[in-house]
Design a protein around this motif. Sequence first.
Motif, PDB file in Angstrom:
ATOM      1  N   ALA C  62      12.940  34.482  34.012  1.00 25.62           N
ATOM      2  CA  ALA C  62      12.392  35.571  33.723  1.00 25.62           C
ATOM      3  C   ALA C  62      12.011  35.365  32.106  1.00 25.62           C
ATOM      4  O   ALA C  62      11.063  36.027  31.826  1.00 25.62           O
ATOM      5  CB  ALA C  62      14.030  35.949  33.842  1.00 25.62           C
ATOM      6  N   GLY C  63      12.843  34.518  31.431  1.00 29.10           N
ATOM      7  CA  GLY C  63      12.502  34.435  29.886  1.00 29.10           C
ATOM      8  C   GLY C  63      10.886  34.351  29.745  1.00 29.10           C
ATOM      9  O   GLY C  63      10.392  34.759  28.875  1.00 29.10           O
ATOM     10  N   PHE C  64      10.177  32.391  30.169  1.00 27.12           N
ATOM     11  CA  PHE C  64       9.175  32.641  29.875  1.00 27.12           C
ATOM     12  C   PHE C  64       8.304  33.740  30.835  1.00 27.12           C
ATOM     13  O   PHE C  64       7.486  34.028  29.748  1.00 27.12           O
ATOM     14  CB  PHE C  64       8.729  30.851  30.911  1.00 27.12           C
ATOM     15  N   THR C  65       8.512  34.677  31.979  1.00 26.97           N
ATOM     16  CA  THR C  65       8.000  35.514  32.266  1.00 26.97           C
ATOM     17  C   THR C  65       7.949  36.253  31.448  1.00 26.97           C
ATOM     18  O   THR C  65       6.452  37.008  30.841  1.00 26.97           O
ATOM     19  CB  THR C  65       8.669  35.811  33.685  1.00 26.97           C
ATOM     20  N   LEU C  66       8.755  37.345  31.052  1.00 26.51           N
ATOM     21  CA  LEU C  66       9.364  38.241  29.450  1.00 26.51           C
ATOM     22  C   LEU C  66       8.151  37.932  28.747  1.00 26.51           C
ATOM     23  O   LEU C  66       7.466  38.683  27.878  1.00 26.51           O
ATOM     24  CB  LEU C  66      10.588  39.051  29.727  1.00 26.51           C
ATOM     25  N   TYR C  67       8.953  36.794  28.038  1.00 27.86           N
ATOM     26  CA  TYR C  67       7.598  35.937  26.651  1.00 27.86           C
ATOM     27  C   TYR C  67       6.167  36.265  26.996  1.00 27.86           C
ATOM     28  O   TYR C  67       5.499  36.862  26.410  1.00 27.86           O
ATOM     29  CB  TYR C  67       8.294  34.801  26.076  1.00 27.86           C
ATOM     30  N   ARG C  68       5.742  35.917  27.961  1.00 31.01           N
ATOM     31  CA  ARG C  68       4.292  35.612  28.613  1.00 31.01           C
ATOM     32  C   ARG C  68       3.826  36.976  28.700  1.00 31.01           C
ATOM     33  O   ARG C  68       2.703  37.894  28.188  1.00 31.01           O
ATOM     34  CB  ARG C  68       3.822  34.879  29.574  1.00 31.01           C
ATOM     35  N   VAL C  69       3.923  38.206  29.295  1.00 25.49           N
ATOM     36  CA  VAL C  69       3.632  39.598  29.024  1.00 25.49           C
ATOM     37  C   VAL C  69       4.190  40.735  28.345  1.00 25.49           C
ATOM     38  O   VAL C  69       2.926  41.077  27.497  1.00 25.49           O
ATOM     39  CB  VAL C  69       5.477  40.424  30.767  1.00 25.49           C
ATOM     40  N   LEU C  70       5.321  40.498  27.587  1.00 26.06           N
ATOM     41  CA  LEU C  70       5.207  41.135  26.476  1.00 26.06           C
ATOM     42  C   LEU C  70       3.953  40.577  25.265  1.00 26.06           C
ATOM     43  O   LEU C  70       3.624  40.975  24.466  1.00 26.06           O
ATOM     44  CB  LEU C  70       6.896  40.624  25.575  1.00 26.06           C
ATOM     45  N   PHE C  71       4.065  39.403  25.216  1.00 25.39           N
ATOM     46  CA  PHE C  71       3.752  38.569  24.140  1.00 25.39           C
ATOM     47  C   PHE C  71       1.725  39.668  24.214  1.00 25.39           C
ATOM     48  O   PHE C  71       1.318  39.888  23.396  1.00 25.39           O
ATOM     49  CB  PHE C  71       3.499  37.374  24.417  1.00 25.39           C
ATOM     50  N   GLY C  72       1.550  39.452  25.478  1.00 25.85           N
ATOM     51  CA  GLY C  72      -0.156  39.717  26.314  1.00 25.85           C
ATOM     52  C   GLY C  72      -0.493  40.897  25.985  1.00 25.85           C
ATOM     53  O   GLY C  72      -0.827  41.538  25.754  1.00 25.85           O
ATOM     54  N   PHE C  73       1.060  41.744  26.454  1.00 19.01           N
ATOM     55  CA  PHE C  73       0.783  43.511  26.436  1.00 19.01           C
ATOM     56  C   PHE C  73       0.429  43.669  24.791  1.00 19.01           C
ATOM     57  O   PHE C  73       0.381  44.474  24.306  1.00 19.01           O
ATOM     58  CB  PHE C  73       2.276  44.116  26.675  1.00 19.01           C
ATOM     59  N   SER C  74       1.582  42.939  24.118  1.00 13.62           N
ATOM     60  CA  SER C  74       1.595  43.564  22.405  1.00 13.62           C
ATOM     61  C   SER C  74       0.024  43.259  21.826  1.00 13.62           C
ATOM     62  O   SER C  74      -0.435  43.721  21.038  1.00 13.62           O
ATOM     63  CB  SER C  74       2.812  42.614  21.388  1.00 13.62           C
ATOM     64  N   LEU C  75      -0.043  41.718  22.322  1.00 12.71           N
ATOM     65  CA  LEU C  75      -2.136  41.849  21.526  1.00 12.71           C
ATOM     66  C   LEU C  75      -2.952  43.341  22.248  1.00 12.71           C
ATOM     67  O   LEU C  75      -3.484  43.305  21.779  1.00 12.71           O
ATOM     68  CB  LEU C  75      -1.977  40.635  23.003  1.00 12.71           C
ATOM     69  N   ALA C  76      -2.359  43.497  23.514  1.00 16.47           N
ATOM     70  CA  ALA C  76      -3.825  44.650  23.860  1.00 16.47           C
ATOM     71  C   ALA C  76      -3.165  45.895  23.241  1.00 16.47           C
ATOM     72  O   ALA C  76      -3.885  46.300  23.321  1.00 16.47           O
ATOM     73  CB  ALA C  76      -3.087  44.692  25.696  1.00 16.47           C
ATOM     74  N   ILE C  77      -1.691  45.975  23.425  1.00 13.47           N
ATOM     75  CA  ILE C  77      -1.767  47.236  22.212  1.00 13.47           C
ATOM     76  C   ILE C  77      -2.456  47.076  20.565  1.00 13.47           C
ATOM     77  O   ILE C  77      -3.301  48.148  20.060  1.00 13.47           O
ATOM     78  CB  ILE C  77      -0.251  47.639  21.579  1.00 13.47           C
ATOM     79  N   VAL C  78      -2.058  45.957  20.513  1.00 11.06           N
ATOM     80  CA  VAL C  78      -2.114  45.707  18.782  1.00 11.06           C
ATOM     81  C   VAL C  78      -3.799  45.784  18.436  1.00 11.06           C
ATOM     82  O   VAL C  78      -5.280  46.783  18.122  1.00 11.06           O
ATOM     83  CB  VAL C  78      -1.923  44.375  18.128  1.00 11.06           C
TER      84      VAL C  78
END
Lengths: 253, 279, 263
Positions: C62-78
């Motif tokens: 779950a940690g790996f998945t969350l890391y990937r999704v939050l990283f990509g998601f933050s990039l998308a917001i920025v």
Amino acid sequence: MSHIEIRDVSLVYDTPAGQVPGVQGVSLDMRESEFLCLLGPSGCGKSTLLNIVAGFLTPTSGEIRIGGKAVNGHGTDRGVVFQDFAQLFPWRTALGNVAFGLEMKGIPKEERDEIAFNQLKLVKLEKFVKSYPHHLSGGMQQRVAIARALAYNPSVLLMDEPFAALDAMTRDAMQRLLADVWRETRKTIIYVTHNVAEAVYLADRVIVMTPHPGKVKAEVVIDLPRPRDPLSVEFLDCQKQLLAHLGETHQVS
Amino acid sequence: MRDGVPAISAAGLPAPERWIGRGENARWRVIARTAFPFLVLAAIWEIVARLEVFPRRLFPTLEEVASAFVRLTLSGILPHHAFDTLVRLTAGFAIAAIAGVIIGILMGRFRRAEDIFLPLVSIAAPIPGLAYAPLFLLWFGLGNFPAILLVAFVSAFPVIFNTWTGVKAVKEIWVRSAQAMGADNPKLFRHVILPGALPYILTGLRLGLAQAWRVLVGVEMLAAVPWGLGWMIFGAREFLNTDVMLSGIVVIAMIGLALEKLVFEKLENYTVVRWGMMS
Amino acid sequence: MTGSSDRVRSIRRATVTILVAALCYEAIARSGYFPAVLVPTIPKIAAALWRSLLDGTMLIHAGFTLYRVLFGFSLAIVFGVPLGIMMARYRPVQNFVLPLASALMPVPSLAWVPIFILWFGLGNTVSILVVFYAATFPILLNTWSGVRSVNPLWLRAAGAMGADENSLFWKVIIPGASPFIITGMRQAFLRAWIAVVGAEMIAASDWGLGWTIFDAKEFLNADVMIAALVVIGCIGFLFERLVFGSLEKATVMRWGMVKAVKS
Ligand SMILES: Nc1ncnc2c1ncn2[C@@H]1O[C@H](COP(=O)(O)OP(=O)(O)O)[C@@H](O)[C@H]1O
Ligand SMILES: [Mg+2]
């Protein structure tokens, strides 16, 4: 024999917050082709009473008879016009809306289109037969709604503040038009309003209601010749009389 | 509504209506303006490819991609892949649309149906569709059947939710007016509930189709179907055929765009837009 | 507003429905009609879930998945929010970005996975990029239409009250567009969540919830698969309701700009 008999009708709303009285112990008699106005401040139960007569609400106690027959649910002997412009079906043209009731009766298309067209002519909208509701002004939409309620020829017309959301000039014109329509069709009309001048202009008889619980407070017969002149002394007298009744009910608020 | 993603047609790709009644000149300007960003992108691509930032095989020039595209199209391979993908999409989405609209309407009209379906749908919906894929493959084996079933399953949720909301949002005043005019239950349903809920139903179908499309490409990679664009892209990876993969993506983009523009915009313009229920 | 009695009733009904559904499933699983490895019983699923939670593997996945999704998601917001604002404010930016966006948006993010694998190798980069691709468009387009829909009356009123460009932007345009921006982020997260699970399956990378499910298929571990499905569903639900729900409540719902959360 009276056309509409309302016998001791009461309705209590069951809400999560408790029981709210809608109307209480209302009794009325109406003769054929009478124009009756229900007048009262907002929240006094006018719409509730009208919806009971229309058959959308079942009274907690009491009984209503139309033409001698007990009312049980909605029926095509009554036409209804609401205040909300959104009552028209947006997916149908003006003609399609007016023809709806006839279509439900199974009347063939040509015939119902002809009847619907004549009804639209009655409300002076023959030029907008093919328009969809969102292309019509508020006043025009309400005229379509009136034509629609008349098209399948009910004997009673129930109107719940149909012109309340219109601007003052349009409203005056609409009242004149409704008076004409009524003179021609001779329907029995129950008309709900909180506007005193409107009641005096339209009604044969005005029922003044009190809020909380909704009861009949007074009954005033308007015996002025038609078409009525809103600037005449007699007209203003009637208004004063109704305002006096309303004022007593209004003291609290 | 409608996915919240606003329709782009008005200002993005020029809709044909906007050309009508304008001079040839204005029409060419719109085309040029639309083409310009693609030309810039193509130029950047070409520079990166020719500078060989990535190995040439992995980042082919546009010329190579174009020739792969032509070669695959002429040999009938690309059309075959695209056709199979479209068949799967149509089959899966048709099941979802029919089942979804029926379930949604039942939920909107009958308390009992709502009680039964709502908890089940609310539990199953938040799980991303593709996560079910291995389970479906385990149960139904590889191939067409699980792929279509999964697409249907996944795209049914937006259809159900929106239909349900739409039926509940049908104005009480319409129902009352129709009843006063003598509409019985079947007529009420056909002439009032259905058209009244149509904006929502269309939104649901649109969302469902988009969902089906997004999932299908992934499913084809996982389900090892013999033909299909997703499989073509995935399979080409083994042989480092980047030009084939990019051709596949071009076709995917064209199909996706066509679904949006040709199918739903037409349908919406013909119904709810004409009725003024949606602008 | 639904009354409290309505609420109790619907919770009771929901419980009944779910219990009945669970019982049906259990009956099918125990009937022996299907192989037990393919249709595990509920206790077995619960045991698998419990085991993987205790030994920490599920948490790491779950940690790996969350890391990937939050990283990509933050990039998308920025990337997406400023670009969306610029599109709405500057015509040339809009003319340039919009055609590209409308051509790229219909391509499902998963279609890029094989190509990204070739370009960037297996690993986090592929998943993060796919999430970024999936999340960018909803954020971009919602921000764009949000800024364009800011009531011009507010701008005039603020201007008349002496607001300069800077405060106009931060005090009027951003709050005015926020219902759209939040909706965009919500949709973006839903898509990102789908994309990350798919990317993990296709670009098998040893860790991650999507990979767990796909890997369990090879060993016919249906109980592990369903356990991972449960975790995926819970995390998705948590984000949808808690994070975005409270974000919405704290801002636009408090301002009365949207009436209710659309579920
Ligand atoms: N559906 C309802 N549930 C509970 N109370 C209601 C409902 N409709 C109306 N009421 C209450 O009944 C009273 C009469 O309402 P109504 O008939 O709508 O008044 P009017 O039309 O005269 O403004 C009001 O106090 C109102 O709050
Ligand atoms: Mg009222």
